[in-house]
Scaffold this motif. Structure first.
Motif, PDB file in Angstrom:
ATOM      1  N   GLU A  86     -21.224  32.914 -14.762  1.00 24.07           N
ATOM      2  CA  GLU A  86     -21.001  31.926 -13.720  1.00 24.07           C
ATOM      3  C   GLU A  86     -19.743  32.290 -12.929  1.00 24.07           C
ATOM      4  O   GLU A  86     -18.766  32.764 -13.509  1.00 24.07           O
ATOM      5  CB  GLU A  86     -20.853  30.522 -14.312  1.00 24.07           C
ATOM      6  N   PRO A  87     -19.747  32.085 -11.620  1.00 28.80           N
ATOM      7  CA  PRO A  87     -18.577  32.447 -10.805  1.00 28.80           C
ATOM      8  C   PRO A  87     -17.368  31.581 -11.116  1.00 28.80           C
ATOM      9  O   PRO A  87     -17.493  30.406 -11.466  1.00 28.80           O
ATOM     10  CB  PRO A  87     -19.067  32.226  -9.368  1.00 28.80           C
ATOM     11  N   GLN A  88     -16.199  32.185 -10.992  1.00 29.95           N
ATOM     12  CA  GLN A  88     -14.935  31.482 -11.169  1.00 29.95           C
ATOM     13  C   GLN A  88     -14.255  31.356  -9.798  1.00 29.95           C
ATOM     14  O   GLN A  88     -14.860  31.631  -8.771  1.00 29.95           O
ATOM     15  CB  GLN A  88     -14.060  32.237 -12.164  1.00 29.95           C
ATOM     16  N   ASP A  89     -12.998  30.973  -9.805  1.00 25.86           N
ATOM     17  CA  ASP A  89     -12.244  30.798  -8.556  1.00 25.86           C
ATOM     18  C   ASP A  89     -10.958  31.617  -8.647  1.00 25.86           C
ATOM     19  O   ASP A  89      -9.868  31.065  -8.813  1.00 25.86           O
ATOM     20  CB  ASP A  89     -11.933  29.317  -8.350  1.00 25.86           C
ATOM     21  N   PRO A  90     -11.073  32.957  -8.550  1.00 22.12           N
ATOM     22  CA  PRO A  90      -9.901  33.810  -8.791  1.00 22.12           C
ATOM     23  C   PRO A  90      -8.771  33.628  -7.777  1.00 22.12           C
ATOM     24  O   PRO A  90      -7.614  33.908  -8.083  1.00 22.12           O
ATOM     25  CB  PRO A  90     -10.484  35.228  -8.698  1.00 22.12           C
TER      26      PRO A  90
ATOM     27  N   GLN B 110     -15.070  33.055  -0.047  1.00 23.99           N
ATOM     28  CA  GLN B 110     -14.159  32.358  -0.964  1.00 23.99           C
ATOM     29  C   GLN B 110     -13.613  33.272  -2.061  1.00 23.99           C
ATOM     30  O   GLN B 110     -12.677  32.897  -2.772  1.00 23.99           O
ATOM     31  CB  GLN B 110     -14.866  31.162  -1.617  1.00 23.99           C
ATOM     32  N   GLU B 111     -14.212  34.468  -2.212  1.00 17.84           N
ATOM     33  CA  GLU B 111     -13.722  35.391  -3.231  1.00 17.84           C
ATOM     34  C   GLU B 111     -13.058  36.631  -2.634  1.00 17.84           C
ATOM     35  O   GLU B 111     -12.674  37.553  -3.362  1.00 17.84           O
ATOM     36  CB  GLU B 111     -14.868  35.789  -4.169  1.00 17.84           C
ATOM     37  N   GLY B 112     -12.938  36.689  -1.326  1.00 25.07           N
ATOM     38  CA  GLY B 112     -12.179  37.733  -0.669  1.00 25.07           C
ATOM     39  C   GLY B 112     -12.558  39.142  -1.091  1.00 25.07           C
ATOM     40  O   GLY B 112     -13.728  39.518  -1.115  1.00 25.07           O
ATOM     41  N   ILE B 113     -11.557  39.940  -1.460  1.00 25.44           N
ATOM     42  CA  ILE B 113     -11.769  41.342  -1.796  1.00 25.44           C
ATOM     43  C   ILE B 113     -12.641  41.502  -3.041  1.00 25.44           C
ATOM     44  O   ILE B 113     -13.346  42.500  -3.189  1.00 25.44           O
ATOM     45  CB  ILE B 113     -10.406  42.055  -1.995  1.00 25.44           C
TER      46      ILE B 113
END
Length: 284
Positions: free
Chosen positions: A84-88, A174-177
């Motif tokens: 599941e995606p996180q919010d780095p 939202q996750e940029g690079i």
């Protein structure tokens, strides 16, 4: 009687709740084709694989319904359920990214914008992945990129064909690079997969754009598209504003791309299973 009295009024022709109640009661039973504006009974639409029964327009088709229709019965096996995606980056726009993820998961019942599985088509084993466009526009974050990579890794380990159904707005901002890195990561997985000399079939749905189109979607041994799918890196409006020129009619649609040799075939949804089986028989 005062106008604010709470006594019930007798329903007249003007006050009887016909339209509202009917609308509420019938909600979900009908669908409207965005191409020809025809109103279609939803059960008829679903029986026709979400293709308009009047004009043949290919509407959105849920990933799970697509895989259920294409894979041999009883062979579907889902993988990567724990990812599941996180919010780095602790990203916030109009709302927090972690809150957006939570609400989308709750609404759709899906962990992220990609579904990975294995199964069989006409008895031939395949490693398959399908984008879930309803989940944040099918955007590719770090978890989506990891799942795509694992589709090719499973195909490598099992020495079977790989199939990806792409429908995406591109990288997940939202996750940029971390999102942009997935373009190289998935492409590297394909390069390793080439060693087993099994086919990778890329199926482009509407729309396939941005970083997804600029990486693994264009790297298939065979590239198939559905009719009138929008396929490209930037959208037509962005290109026109950049180059200050009017684009040709139908630019970036699958028919235009086929005419200019950028894809191999356009396949109607009802013929897709048979076409995939044929390709697997020839190349697998």
């Amino acid at each position: 009687m005062a106008w604010f009295s709470k006594k019930p009024r007798i329903a007249t022709k003007e006050t009887a709740p016909e339209a509202g109640e009917v609308s509420s009661r019938m909600k979900g039973l009908w669908a409207k084709c965005e191409e020809c504006d025809e109103i279609i009974y939803r059960q008829d639409l679903e029986r026709n694989l979400n293709v308009c029964t009047v004009c043949g327009h290919h509407m959105a088709w849920p990933a799970r319904a697509r895989l259920a229709a294409l894979l041999d019965e009883g062979t579907f096996e889902e993988h990567d359920l724990g990812l599941e995606p996180q919010d780095p980056l602790g990203f916030v726009d109009s709302k927090k990214y972690k809150d957006r993820l939570r609400s989308t998961r709750k609404a759709l019942g899906e962990a992220d914008a990609f579904l990975s599985c294995t199964g069989r088509i006409e008895g031939r084993p395949v490693s398959v992945g399908s984008f879930i466009f309803e989940f944040m526009g099918g955007s590719m974050g770090s978890v989506v990129g990891e799942k795509v990579t694992r589709v090719f890794e499973r195909a490598y380990e099992r020495q079977c064909a790989a199939i990806i159904f792409s429908a995406s707005g591109g990288a997940r901002m939202q996750e940029g690079i971390f999102s942009l890195m997935q373009m190289a990561k998935t492409s590297a997985a394909i390069a390793r997969y080439r060693e087993v000399r099994k086919p990778y079939i890329s199926v482009m749905l509407h729309p396939t754009t941005g970083g997804v189109a600029a990486s693994f979607s264009w790297l298939g041994d065979v590239i198939i598209a559905e009719p009138k799918a929008l396929i490209g890196f930037a959208g037509p409006r962005v290109i026109e504003q950049t180059i200050r020129q009017k684009l040709p009619e139908g630019f970036q649609r699958s028919e235009f791309l086929l005419e200019h040799g950028m894809i191999d075939a356009i396949v109607h949804r009802k013929d897709l299973r048979a076409k995939l089986a044929q390709l697997l028989g020839l190349l697998g």
